[in-house]
Design a protein around this motif. Structure first.
Motif, short mmCIF file in Angstrom:
data_model
loop_
_atom_site.label_atom_id
_atom_site.label_comp_id
_atom_site.label_asym_id
_atom_site.label_seq_id
_atom_site.Cartn_x
_atom_site.Cartn_y
_atom_site.Cartn_z
N ASN A 1 64.84 9.72 76.83
CA ASN A 1 64.27 9.00 75.76
C ASN A 1 63.97 9.39 74.59
O ASN A 1 64.12 9.31 73.30
CB ASN A 1 63.17 7.98 76.24
CG ASN A 1 63.77 6.79 77.16
OD1 ASN A 1 64.76 6.15 76.79
ND2 ASN A 1 62.90 6.47 78.08
N HIS B 1 63.06 3.59 71.92
CA HIS B 1 63.12 4.71 72.98
C HIS B 1 62.74 5.97 72.64
O HIS B 1 61.99 6.64 73.63
CB HIS B 1 64.66 4.70 72.88
CG HIS B 1 65.25 3.63 74.05
ND1 HIS B 1 65.23 3.97 75.35
CD2 HIS B 1 66.11 2.64 73.73
CE1 HIS B 1 65.79 3.01 75.65
NE2 HIS B 1 66.58 1.99 75.02
N LYS C 1 59.00 5.55 73.42
CA LYS C 1 58.70 5.58 74.84
C LYS C 1 58.90 6.69 75.63
O LYS C 1 58.20 7.00 76.42
CB LYS C 1 59.82 4.73 75.25
CG LYS C 1 59.52 4.14 76.78
CD LYS C 1 60.60 3.12 77.22
CE LYS C 1 60.23 2.94 78.98
NZ LYS C 1 61.30 2.07 79.59
N GLN D 1 55.77 8.03 77.85
CA GLN D 1 56.02 8.54 79.32
C GLN D 1 55.48 9.94 79.53
O GLN D 1 55.21 10.03 80.93
CB GLN D 1 57.68 8.41 79.84
CG GLN D 1 58.24 6.91 79.68
CD GLN D 1 59.79 7.01 79.70
OE1 GLN D 1 60.36 7.29 78.92
NE2 GLN D 1 60.33 6.32 80.81
#
Length: 714
Positions: A522, A625, A628, A632
């Motif tokens: 990502n 993305h 994200k 994460q």
């Protein structure tokens, strides 16, 4: 002995002890004390009465390993009247009453059984060779490390792939190409006289996960490794590895007959050249009878090869295969080839060069194919060669070292990547013709099978640099033994063996590991983007690079971003690389709406405002993305902060600091890539994505000239 010799010996012993006492040095073989007294009382008697049948060096290793485990687990006999017993022996020499209850007929030379017999009183490890017994011993200890119930075992295991090999990209000067954990562990200068304890510990670790071969030298090879001076050193390593079931291999430089043999050609069809290689093979096997053979990189990235003489890969591979065949040796011929003289899509070139020769390679040749057609990207589709050469043994090549995934600075659990590739359906023989079935010979009953992993091992005290880099070495070995294993099971095994069996540790950390690879995809290369790293060292983002000598060395070649959109069109309207895949894949992936989003920009060049399945534009999805991926990593940090009570203080602190680096660099990737691509999209960032901290010129100015892992010859 003179005083100075005593001092030298003492200092060497102290050094060896200090290295081995460092957190992480023992890898997954750190047999921690069992604190469950019930478990201890139940199983400690097996470690009090042990019968080892045989007297080979491998049997001695088994004895040593069981003693290490007994001491580490603190399995003192708490019930001396139990009459429990552990028997380790080849099936045909077991006591008659036991032998009839054990069947190893179909397990070959490496498969093993672990059985609990006689109402739980007798534990038996058996197989058809001493190496099988060693594998079985590690298998039993793995069960105990996970605190599994061993009162009623009926385990039957055999490797599904024959040649399970680590590829070391180590140079003779001890630098390591794409190595991020220090220098090479092979101290060529001091071999063969000095056998460092790390050599034995390396062999032990590999044997514990079923790895049975090691290529000692870089694929960008040095012909000197074939000289008697170095073969003597290789022999010393082979003697250390042999009792652990590990063969040694070397890389063969194709031009060696010119560089070492005073020949004026390396033409594989020249009789003098063929004779030269036969003589070299004979000399090596005279010193190392179980030498595995050669790994060859030819006609790729400037390496010499048969093309120079208007010959083919088959000509080159079969010439070397002929030289090692009388000794049962093999040739691993790499299919990683691309040429600046070929204007076609780099992703197509290996397929085009090798497919015409399907079935023409000698029986002792494995064509070694990278998992994807470009180069060990965070994500790429499986290499189309895996679905197109039914009559040629294809050997998988994975990269354990993280060349394109943040080096040893980033926590990335690669078994998830490996599993994804192995599970892909090639449709080579209809539905469910997975990549795993291609490489283990299921689809074609090939006689020779293999899998290789580019090693992430160096002189770092914990072997791999990042404490969690060990999980990728471990996971590769487990999947090499059984390519159908689940990466979640591997994660849980490794966590339990290394840290703790507590559910409050294992569950969140398993989730963290399984999510870590997707996080990297990502924040680096979402939606099928690929090879947009800074060039040469491949550390950090560099999507703007466009000034290198060969088109395919430039990241702009791969993303093709412009005002009209982004992505590499590999459909029939573009390079037509999709035609190299089976019809179901070609048909499905030809349409962006039916292409898996994870491969979208790998196969399609799409407008920035292309509407995706979530009703958001391509630009918004790409930006989200990237964001994200950052989030994460923040979640990984939060999870790790709660794990302090379960792990060694030093490992906890090191991993914490490395996660700080990973978060900083995830933001760097996000901001640099979005800054660059935004100049083409001319679209605002979604509200959820912060504005880059700096302007594009700042990110372009970042330079890492001394990033580790660059071949010094470049």
């Amino acid at each position: 002995m003179k005083l100075k010799n005593y001092i030298a010996l003492a200092l060497f012993s102290l050094f060896a002890f200090n290295i081995q006492a460092q957190p992480g040095y023992e890898l997954w073989l750190d047999y921690k004390e069992i604190d469950d007294n019930t478990y201890k009382e139940k199983y400690s008697p097996f470690f009090t009465d042990i019968e080892l049948i045989g007297n080979s060096s491998t049997i001695s290793i088994i004895k040593e390993e069981l003693q290490l485990a007994k001491t580490g687990f603190a399995l003192e006999n708490l019930n001396s009247d139990s009459n429990s017993k552990l028997i380790v022996g080849i099936q045909n020499v077991l006591p008659s009453g036991i032998r009839s209850q054990i069947n190893t007929e179909n397990l070959g030379d490496e498969g093993y059984t672990i059985n609990t017999l006689n109402n739980g009183k007798t534990l038996v490890i058996s197989g058809n060779s001493d190496i099988a017994l060693l594998y079985g011993t590690f298998g039993l200890l793995r069960e105990i490390q996970q605190r599994n119930d061993i009162s009623d075992l009926n385990i039957e295991e055999e490797p599904k792939i024959q040649k399970r090999v680590l590829n070391h990209w180590d140079n003779l000067d001890r630098t390591v190409e794409r190595g991020y954990a220090g220098f090479s562990i092979w101290d060529w200068h001091l071999l063969p006289e000095l056998i460092k304890p790390e050599y034995k510990d390396y062999a032990r670790a590999n044997s514990s996960i079923g790895i049975n071969g090691t290529v000692l030298t870089n694929v960008n090879s040095n012909a000197l490794i074939l000289t008697p001076h170095y073969i003597e050193k290789v022999k010393a390593l082979a003697e250390v590895f042999r009792p652990y079931g590990i063969q040694v291999y070397l890389t063969a430089r194709f031009s060696a007959p010119i560089e070492l043999g005073d020949l004026d050609t390396a033409d594989p069809l020249d009789e003098n050249v063929r004779e030269w290689w036969k003589n070299i093979a004979n000399e090596i096997y005279a010193e190392i009878p179980d030498f595995g053979g050669f790994l060859v990189k030819a006609d790729s990235e400037g390496q010499p090869g048969p093309f120079q003489y208007d010959r083919t890969h088959v000509d080159g591979a079969n010439m070397l295969a002929e030289a090692v065949a009388p000794h049962d040796g093999i040739i691993m011929w790499r299919a990683f080839v691309y040429s600046e003289e070929d204007p076609d899509d780099r992703a197509k070139q290996a397929y085009d060069q090798f497919i015409p020769y399907d079935g023409k390679f000698a029986d002792n040749v494995l064509v070694q194919v990278k998992n994807g057609a470009i180069d060990f990207q965070p994500r790429e589709p499986f290499h189309p060669m895996f679905g197109a050469m039914p009559d040629t043994p294809l050997m998988m090549e994975f990269q354990i070292t993280q060349e394109y995934l943040g080096f040893s600075s980033h926590l990335v659990f690669l078994p998830k990547l490996f599993e994804e590739v192995l599970d892909e359906d090639t449709y080579a023989e209809g539905e469910n013709s997975t990549v795993a079935k291609v490489i283990d010979g299921t689809n074609s009953n090939k006689k020779l099978t293999g899998i290789a992993g580019v090693a992430n091992i160096g002189t770092e005290k914990n072997w791999t640099g990042h404490p969690f880099g060990q999980a990728n070495w471990y996971g590769f070995g487990r999947l090499a033994w059984d390519p159908y294993m689940d990466s979640e099971d591997i994660a849980q095994e490794w966590l339990k063996m290394n840290f703790s069996n507590e559910e409050d540790f294992v569950k969140p950390m398993t989730d963290l590991l399984l999510e870590s690879r997707e996080a990297v995809v990502n924040y680096m290369t979402p939606l099928g983007l690929h090879h947009i790293m800074a060039t040469s060292h491949h550390y950090g983002p560099g999507p703007w690079v466009d000034n290198l000598g060969r088109p395919e060395w430039n990241p702009v070649y791969y993303h093709k971003a412009d005002k009209n959109g982004i992505g590499f069109d590999r459909t029939s309207s573009g390079s037509d690389a999709l035609a190299q895949y089976a019809t179901p894949i070609e048909e499905n992936y030809s349409n962006p709406e039916t292409t898996p989003e994870k491969y979208l920009l790998w196969f399609h060049h799409l407008p920035w405002d292309y509407e995706m399945s979530n009703d958001k534009t391509l630009w918004d999805n790409m930006a989200l993305h990237y964001q994200k991926g950052v989030e994460q990593v923040e979640e990984m940090q939060a999870t790790w902060k709660n794990m302090e009570q379960y792990v060694n203080k030093q490992e906890f602190e090191k991993t914490s600091k490395l996660l700080e680096i990973q978060l900083k660099e995830a933001k760097w990737w996000r901001d640099a890539c979005l800054s660059y691509f935004q100049q083409f999209s001319e679209m605002e960032l979604p509200a959820e994505v912060p504005e880059p901290e700096h302007n594009l010129e700042y990110y372009k100015s970042i330079d890492r000239p001394y990033a580790p892992g660059i071949n010094p010859s470049w």
